[in-house]
Design a protein around this motif. Structure first.
Motif, PDB file in Angstrom:
ATOM      1  N   ARG A  73       8.609 -13.241   0.497  1.00  0.00           N
ATOM      2  CA  ARG A  73       7.362 -14.008   0.365  1.00  0.00           C
ATOM      3  C   ARG A  73       6.151 -13.080   0.304  1.00  0.00           C
ATOM      4  O   ARG A  73       5.238 -13.287  -0.495  1.00  0.00           O
ATOM      5  CB  ARG A  73       7.215 -14.982   1.530  1.00  0.00           C
ATOM      6  N   ALA A  77       3.763 -12.714  -2.910  1.00  0.00           N
ATOM      7  CA  ALA A  77       2.320 -12.932  -2.806  1.00  0.00           C
ATOM      8  C   ALA A  77       1.561 -11.707  -3.315  1.00  0.00           C
ATOM      9  O   ALA A  77       0.571 -11.850  -4.047  1.00  0.00           O
ATOM     10  CB  ALA A  77       1.932 -13.236  -1.353  1.00  0.00           C
ATOM     11  N   GLU A  78       2.026 -10.517  -2.957  1.00  0.00           N
ATOM     12  CA  GLU A  78       1.379  -9.298  -3.438  1.00  0.00           C
ATOM     13  C   GLU A  78       1.509  -9.185  -4.952  1.00  0.00           C
ATOM     14  O   GLU A  78       0.553  -8.818  -5.648  1.00  0.00           O
ATOM     15  CB  GLU A  78       1.992  -8.062  -2.757  1.00  0.00           C
ATOM     16  N   GLU A  80       1.755 -11.640  -7.082  1.00  0.00           N
ATOM     17  CA  GLU A  80       0.838 -12.612  -7.669  1.00  0.00           C
ATOM     18  C   GLU A  80      -0.603 -12.105  -7.621  1.00  0.00           C
ATOM     19  O   GLU A  80      -1.359 -12.275  -8.583  1.00  0.00           O
ATOM     20  CB  GLU A  80       0.956 -13.973  -6.970  1.00  0.00           C
ATOM     21  N   ARG A  81      -0.985 -11.480  -6.499  1.00  0.00           N
ATOM     22  CA  ARG A  81      -2.349 -10.925  -6.402  1.00  0.00           C
ATOM     23  C   ARG A  81      -2.554  -9.826  -7.443  1.00  0.00           C
ATOM     24  O   ARG A  81      -3.571  -9.806  -8.149  1.00  0.00           O
ATOM     25  CB  ARG A  81      -2.597 -10.361  -5.002  1.00  0.00           C
TER      26      ARG A  81
END
Length: 131
Positions: A73, A77-78, A80-81
């Motif tokens: 996760r 998330a990283e 996606e950033r």
């Protein structure tokens, strides 16, 4: 009367013997029960140890799975950033390039128009007729 007292004393001794016998029987029963519990406890303890040993790898695997899910996760998330940042930077770069190209073409057109205007105002080489 002495016989009655002796009889009562004999009865007291008899009752005392019965009490001692009952207490001895209770002690034997308690010891037998404790032995039976101890005998039953050993297989229980062994089974419990086996169960604990068997479930430990499963619990460790569940912990590792939760850790892996958490790491996934965080990495997602990283990603996606970073993806959003790169997309934003690429969009900004594309817009800057498009603006630079538009300005350069506009300048090219202005210079071409200026050249055309100058050529139209200036007479041709000597000996030619300017129209």
């Amino acid at each position: 009367m002495r016989a009655d007292v002796d009889e009562l004393k004999a009865r007291i001794e008899q009752l005392e013997a019965e009490i001692n016998k009952a207490e001895a029987e209770e002690i034997r029963r308690r010891q037998t029960a404790e032995k039976a519990l101890e005998d039953a406890r050993k297989p229980f303890d062994d089974a419990k140890k086996k169960w604990e040993t068997a479930k430990r790898p499963r619990e460790e695997a569940e912990i590792k799975e939760r850790e892996a899910q958490s790491a996934y996760r965080l990495a997602a998330a990283e990603f996606e950033r970073v993806n959003a940042r790169i997309h934003r930077e690429m969009t900004e770069a594309e817009l800057a390039r498009a603006k630079a190209v538009a300005e350069a073409r506009k300048e090219q057109q202005r210079l071409a128009d200026e050249i055309e205007e100058r050529e139209a105002r200036e007479p041709g080489p000597p000996g030619t007729c300017a129209a």
